[in-house]
Design an enzyme around this catalytic site. Structure first.
Site, short mmCIF file in Angstrom:
data_model
loop_
_atom_site.label_atom_id
_atom_site.label_comp_id
_atom_site.label_asym_id
_atom_site.label_seq_id
_atom_site.Cartn_x
_atom_site.Cartn_y
_atom_site.Cartn_z
N TYR A 168 -14.75 13.60 -6.96
CA TYR A 168 -15.61 13.33 -6.85
C TYR A 168 -15.89 13.35 -8.45
O TYR A 168 -17.01 12.55 -8.71
CB TYR A 168 -16.53 14.27 -5.38
CG TYR A 168 -17.98 14.47 -5.82
CD1 TYR A 168 -18.60 14.02 -5.07
CD2 TYR A 168 -18.96 14.76 -6.48
CE1 TYR A 168 -19.58 13.35 -5.00
CE2 TYR A 168 -20.31 15.15 -6.68
CZ TYR A 168 -20.09 13.82 -5.05
OH TYR A 168 -22.12 14.75 -4.96
N ALA A 169 -16.06 14.21 -8.39
CA ALA A 169 -16.51 14.25 -10.51
C ALA A 169 -16.38 13.12 -11.33
O ALA A 169 -16.73 13.28 -11.92
CB ALA A 169 -15.94 15.50 -10.93
N LYS A 195 -18.36 10.39 -10.19
CA LYS A 195 -19.81 10.83 -11.16
C LYS A 195 -19.88 10.26 -12.39
O LYS A 195 -21.52 9.89 -13.35
CB LYS A 195 -20.42 11.86 -10.04
CG LYS A 195 -20.38 11.28 -9.04
CD LYS A 195 -21.52 11.33 -8.00
CE LYS A 195 -21.60 11.26 -6.64
NZ LYS A 195 -22.81 10.38 -5.83
#
Ligand code: NAP
Length: 246
Positions: free
Chosen positions: A154-155, A158
């Site tokens: 996820y990081a 993003k």
């Protein structure tokens, strides 16, 4: 009205931040396309907008599917004749510590959170270039700037969106298209409801404003960035996190 007659596509508009944003933009005069993989939730958002006197329609879209993204843009232009704002909001989490993260978890999050916005941007950019104007808003996250245990996938997506935002701001600025991102902190939505209460309490305590965010906090930032009030803001990543990183 701050976005009167602007035509706006919001991916993931069926829930949380996307739903709140759709309702706010419609209230401020926009024609809103709620594009979501979840038909029930998306149709509910459209009903909420219409019941409040706004203009909207639902389009089924899995952002990881390039053909569907093109189709939604085609439908939008057929119905409203133009396209002013794309909000790349759809996103998922599939958390695991890196030692346990499966290739499937990695690929799924990359496909939806990173390739999805790329697909949608490629689908809208031709129309925006021919109009000589447009706004693209990407929803990044505090974890892009800060990291978060269990969210390698996820990081990475993003943080990838931050790089995409700045690159596209350079590429597309001369065509009259502004590209910006917002990086929300911890916002109460169905996505965060799945997180342990203990973690959310900890985040609240660490936040100087001593609360978590609401979808409305993010929606009002997106409204400002989409409006002509932000006409000299390009390539920015605006944190909406109550000062959590300070
Ligand atoms: P949410 O309540 O889970 O809403 C996301 C919506 O996107 C849901 O309707 C979901 O459908 C839909 N969706 C999922 N996969 C999709 C796909 N492949 N194509 C199109 N739509 C899809 O999430 P949220 O909390 O509002 O988050 C919105 C965005 O903000 C995300 O990008 C998220 O990463 C970002 N963000 C959120 C927070 C936070 O604290 N909430 C913080 C920072 C950033 P289903 O319900 O069927 O999955």
């Amino acid at each position: 009205m701050r976005v009167k007659d602007k035509v706006v596509i919001i991916t993931g508009g069926g829930s949380g931040i996307g739903r709140e944003t759709g309702i706010l933009f419609a209230k401020e005069g926009a024609k809103v396309v709620i594009a979501d993989v979840n038909e029930k939730a998306g149709a509910e958002t459209v009903e909420l907008i219409k019941n409040a006197g706004g203009e909207a329609f639902f389009a089924r879209l899995d952002v990881s599917n390039r053909e569907q993204a093109k189709q939604v843009v085609k439908e939008t232009i057929a119905k409203y004749g133009r396209l002013d704002v794309l909000i790349n909001n759809a996103g998922i989490i599939q958390d695991a510590l890196v030692v346990k993260m499966t290739e499937e978890q990695w690929d799924k999050v990359i496909d939806i959170n990173l390739k999805g916005p790329f697909n949608c941007i490629q689908a809208v950019v031709g129309q925006m270039i021919s109009q000589g104007s447009g706004v693209i808003l990407n929803i990044s996250s505090i974890v892009a700037l800060y990291g978060n245990v269990g969210q390698t996938n996820y990081a990475a997506t993003k943080a990838g969106l931050v790089g995409m935002t700045k690159t596209l701001a350079k590429e597309l600025g001369k065509k009259g298209i502004r590209v910006n991102a917002v990086a929300p902190g911890f916002i109460y939505t169905p996505m965060t409801e799945a997180m342990p209460e203990k973690i959310l309490e900890m985040m609240k305590e660490k936040t100087p404003l001593k609360r978590l965010g609401t979808p409305a906090d993010v929606a009002s930032t997106l409204l400002f960035l989409a409006s002509d009030e932000a006409s000299f803001i390009n390539g920015a990543v605006i944190s909406v996190d109550g000062g959590l990183l300070l």
